[in-house]
Write a protein that holds these residues in place. Sequence first.
Motif, PDB file in Angstrom:
ATOM      1  N   GLU A   3       0.825  -1.181   0.000  1.00 24.85           N
ATOM      2  CA  GLU A   3       0.000   0.000   0.000  1.00 24.85           C
ATOM      3  C   GLU A   3       0.870   1.244   0.000  1.00 24.85           C
ATOM      4  O   GLU A   3       2.051   1.210   0.337  1.00 24.85           O
ATOM      5  N   VAL A   4       0.236   2.335  -0.389  1.00 21.34           N
ATOM      6  CA  VAL A   4       0.888   3.646  -0.353  1.00 21.34           C
ATOM      7  C   VAL A   4       0.594   4.253   1.014  1.00 21.34           C
ATOM      8  O   VAL A   4      -0.567   4.287   1.437  1.00 21.34           O
ATOM      9  N   THR A   5       1.613   4.701   1.692  1.00 18.65           N
ATOM     10  CA  THR A   5       1.410   5.296   3.023  1.00 18.65           C
ATOM     11  C   THR A   5       1.796   6.766   2.993  1.00 18.65           C
ATOM     12  O   THR A   5       2.762   7.152   2.317  1.00 18.65           O
ATOM     13  N   GLN A   6       1.012   7.566   3.723  1.00 16.66           N
ATOM     14  CA  GLN A   6       1.238   8.997   3.755  1.00 16.66           C
ATOM     15  C   GLN A   6       1.305   9.492   5.195  1.00 16.66           C
ATOM     16  O   GLN A   6       0.563   9.017   6.066  1.00 16.66           O
ATOM     17  N   THR A   7       2.188  10.463   5.402  1.00 20.71           N
ATOM     18  CA  THR A   7       2.254  11.141   6.697  1.00 20.71           C
ATOM     19  C   THR A   7       2.479  12.634   6.466  1.00 20.71           C
ATOM     20  O   THR A   7       3.121  13.015   5.470  1.00 20.71           O
ATOM     21  N   PRO A   8       1.984  13.489   7.355  1.00 17.38           N
ATOM     22  CA  PRO A   8       1.054  13.169   8.438  1.00 17.38           C
ATOM     23  C   PRO A   8      -0.354  12.953   7.900  1.00 17.38           C
ATOM     24  O   PRO A   8      -0.629  13.275   6.755  1.00 17.38           O
ATOM     25  N   SER A   9      -1.219  12.431   8.713  1.00 16.34           N
ATOM     26  CA  SER A   9      -2.607  12.277   8.275  1.00 16.34           C
ATOM     27  C   SER A   9      -3.324  13.623   8.315  1.00 16.34           C
ATOM     28  O   SER A   9      -4.241  13.866   7.538  1.00 16.34           O
ATOM     29  N   HIS A  10      -2.912  14.486   9.230  1.00 16.31           N
ATOM     30  CA  HIS A  10      -3.502  15.819   9.320  1.00 16.31           C
ATOM     31  C   HIS A  10      -2.441  16.802   9.793  1.00 16.31           C
ATOM     32  O   HIS A  10      -1.710  16.503  10.734  1.00 16.31           O
ATOM     33  N   GLN A  11      -2.349  17.920   9.100  1.00 20.74           N
ATOM     34  CA  GLN A  11      -1.430  18.965   9.519  1.00 20.74           C
ATOM     35  C   GLN A  11      -2.151  20.302   9.490  1.00 20.74           C
ATOM     36  O   GLN A  11      -2.813  20.641   8.499  1.00 20.74           O
ATOM     37  N   VAL A  12      -1.978  21.041  10.580  1.00 23.33           N
ATOM     38  CA  VAL A  12      -2.524  22.395  10.676  1.00 23.33           C
ATOM     39  C   VAL A  12      -1.341  23.347  10.679  1.00 23.33           C
ATOM     40  O   VAL A  12      -0.378  23.140  11.429  1.00 23.33           O
ATOM     41  N   THR A  13      -1.397  24.363   9.854  1.00 18.23           N
ATOM     42  CA  THR A  13      -0.280  25.281   9.746  1.00 18.23           C
ATOM     43  C   THR A  13      -0.776  26.711   9.582  1.00 18.23           C
ATOM     44  O   THR A  13      -1.926  26.935   9.193  1.00 18.23           O
ATOM     45  N   GLN A  14       0.084  27.633   9.882  1.00 24.48           N
ATOM     46  CA  GLN A  14      -0.247  29.042   9.679  1.00 24.48           C
ATOM     47  C   GLN A  14       0.084  29.438   8.249  1.00 24.48           C
ATOM     48  O   GLN A  14       1.056  28.946   7.662  1.00 24.48           O
ATOM     49  N   MET A  15      -0.694  30.337   7.701  1.00 22.66           N
ATOM     50  CA  MET A  15      -0.452  30.874   6.367  1.00 22.66           C
ATOM     51  C   MET A  15       0.986  31.385   6.281  1.00 22.66           C
ATOM     52  O   MET A  15       1.488  32.033   7.212  1.00 22.66           O
ATOM     53  N   GLY A  16       1.671  31.064   5.181  1.00 18.61           N
ATOM     54  CA  GLY A  16       3.045  31.507   4.977  1.00 18.61           C
ATOM     55  C   GLY A  16       4.094  30.514   5.430  1.00 18.61           C
ATOM     56  O   GLY A  16       5.277  30.664   5.100  1.00 18.61           O
ATOM     57  N   GLN A  17       3.673  29.495   6.176  1.00 19.08           N
ATOM     58  CA  GLN A  17       4.619  28.489   6.642  1.00 19.08           C
ATOM     59  C   GLN A  17       4.879  27.444   5.561  1.00 19.08           C
ATOM     60  O   GLN A  17       4.034  27.204   4.684  1.00 19.08           O
ATOM     61  N   GLU A  18       6.022  26.807   5.679  1.00 23.62           N
ATOM     62  CA  GLU A  18       6.365  25.717   4.768  1.00 23.62           C
ATOM     63  C   GLU A  18       5.791  24.404   5.310  1.00 23.62           C
ATOM     64  O   GLU A  18       5.782  24.174   6.524  1.00 23.62           O
ATOM     65  N   VAL A  19       5.341  23.567   4.389  1.00 24.58           N
ATOM     66  CA  VAL A  19       4.790  22.268   4.767  1.00 24.58           C
ATOM     67  C   VAL A  19       5.425  21.200   3.887  1.00 24.58           C
ATOM     68  O   VAL A  19       5.626  21.414   2.686  1.00 24.58           O
ATOM     69  N   ILE A  20       5.756  20.081   4.478  1.00 21.85           N
ATOM     70  CA  ILE A  20       6.235  18.929   3.713  1.00 21.85           C
ATOM     71  C   ILE A  20       5.324  17.747   4.000  1.00 21.85           C
ATOM     72  O   ILE A  20       5.138  17.353   5.159  1.00 21.85           O
ATOM     73  N   LEU A  21       4.767  17.208   2.944  1.00 20.64           N
ATOM     74  CA  LEU A  21       3.926  16.018   3.055  1.00 20.64           C
ATOM     75  C   LEU A  21       4.722  14.838   2.507  1.00 20.64           C
ATOM     76  O   LEU A  21       5.360  14.940   1.462  1.00 20.64           O
ATOM     77  N   ARG A  22       4.661  13.740   3.231  1.00 15.10           N
ATOM     78  CA  ARG A  22       5.504  12.596   2.888  1.00 15.10           C
ATOM     79  C   ARG A  22       4.682  11.405   2.422  1.00 15.10           C
ATOM     80  O   ARG A  22       3.564  11.177   2.884  1.00 15.10           O
ATOM     81  N   CYS A  23       5.285  10.644   1.547  1.00 13.86           N
ATOM     82  CA  CYS A  23       4.617   9.484   0.958  1.00 13.86           C
ATOM     83  C   CYS A  23       5.639   8.377   0.769  1.00 13.86           C
ATOM     84  O   CYS A  23       6.785   8.644   0.385  1.00 13.86           O
ATOM     85  N   VAL A  24       5.223   7.163   1.055  1.00 11.69           N
ATOM     86  CA  VAL A  24       6.035   6.000   0.697  1.00 11.69           C
ATOM     87  C   VAL A  24       5.239   5.213  -0.333  1.00 11.69           C
ATOM     88  O   VAL A  24       4.242   4.569   0.007  1.00 11.69           O
ATOM     89  N   PRO A  25       5.623   5.289  -1.603  1.00  7.69           N
ATOM     90  CA  PRO A  25       4.883   4.573  -2.645  1.00  7.69           C
ATOM     91  C   PRO A  25       5.108   3.070  -2.543  1.00  7.69           C
ATOM     92  O   PRO A  25       5.960   2.602  -1.780  1.00  7.69           O
ATOM     93  N   ILE A  26       4.369   2.333  -3.337  1.00  6.16           N
ATOM     94  CA  ILE A  26       4.560   0.886  -3.412  1.00  6.16           C
ATOM     95  C   ILE A  26       5.929   0.618  -4.056  1.00  6.16           C
ATOM     96  O   ILE A  26       6.284   1.245  -5.067  1.00  6.16           O
ATOM     97  N   SER A  27       6.665  -0.311  -3.488  1.00  6.74           N
ATOM     98  CA  SER A  27       8.108  -0.387  -3.729  1.00  6.74           C
ATOM     99  C   SER A  27       8.506  -0.648  -5.178  1.00  6.74           C
ATOM    100  O   SER A  27       9.518  -0.133  -5.626  1.00  6.74           O
ATOM    101  N   ASN A  28       7.779  -1.416  -5.945  1.00  7.47           N
ATOM    102  CA  ASN A  28       8.218  -1.701  -7.302  1.00  7.47           C
ATOM    103  C   ASN A  28       7.522  -0.823  -8.340  1.00  7.47           C
ATOM    104  O   ASN A  28       7.594  -1.083  -9.544  1.00  7.47           O
ATOM    105  N   HIS A  29       6.853   0.228  -7.883  1.00  9.28           N
ATOM    106  CA  HIS A  29       6.185   1.138  -8.801  1.00  9.28           C
ATOM    107  C   HIS A  29       7.162   2.172  -9.345  1.00  9.28           C
ATOM    108  O   HIS A  29       8.166   2.507  -8.704  1.00  9.28           O
ATOM    109  N   LEU A  30       6.843   2.676 -10.531  1.00  4.52           N
ATOM    110  CA  LEU A  30       7.771   3.546 -11.237  1.00  4.52           C
ATOM    111  C   LEU A  30       7.271   4.989 -11.364  1.00  4.52           C
ATOM    112  O   LEU A  30       8.065   5.899 -11.539  1.00  4.52           O
TER     113      LEU A  30
END
Lengths: 111, 112
Positions: A3-30
């Motif tokens: 399965e594809v996994t994502q973190t975080p499930s929910h992020q609250v941030t202030q306008m103007g802030q930087e956000v990084i959303l992370r994903c681990v794709p299925i391993s043999n996908h291109l």
Amino acid sequence: EPEVTQTPSHQVTQMGQEVILRCVPISNHLYFYWYRQILGQKVEFLVSFYNNEISEKSEIFDDQFSVERPDGSNFTLKIRSTKLEDSAMYFCASKGFGELFFGEGSRLTVL
Amino acid sequence: TQLLEQSPQFLSIQEGENLTVYCNSSSVFSSLQWYRQEPGEGPVLLVTVVTGGEVKKLKRLTFQFGDARKDSSLHITAAQPGDTGLYLCAGVRMNRDDKIIFGKGTRLHILP
């Protein structure tokens, strides 16, 4: 089952802030993707990534957005300076031989 | 301009009835997929159709790809309350393997 996994499930941030959303794709996908879905609206394509580079991006994916695959497993979406209208569910997806598999999504709330 | 038009947008029917959801485009697709999405979750793949005219069945769900590969339909027989959800079609355009685009979805509500 892989399965594809994502973190975080929910992020609250202030306008103007930087956000990084992370994903681990299925391993043999291109192919790797980011989509977003504003509440109640359609799933919108942001960007596709293949062979360590962006293969296509939408008009939504402006200079504030960037993607990276830093270590061969993670696939990240960075929003440099968030705006209120960036509030949405962000879905990562990966594709092997034609079928797209989505993660559960990361909900971004920009205040 | 919507590349993939889904209709109807909303459908509310009684349990036991049959229904059909349509996905139409002027573009040709190398493949078309149907997803189901629950609130707050990611789309979950139901089926992929690849060949023009192809029909696939998934229990009470029947998916068809148009002969010209521009349209698709989802038919549900004897709908159950558990079928309630958002149904999305998504397509891969010919020679555009990298981009999968979605329709707006059909929100289906089955009344017990």
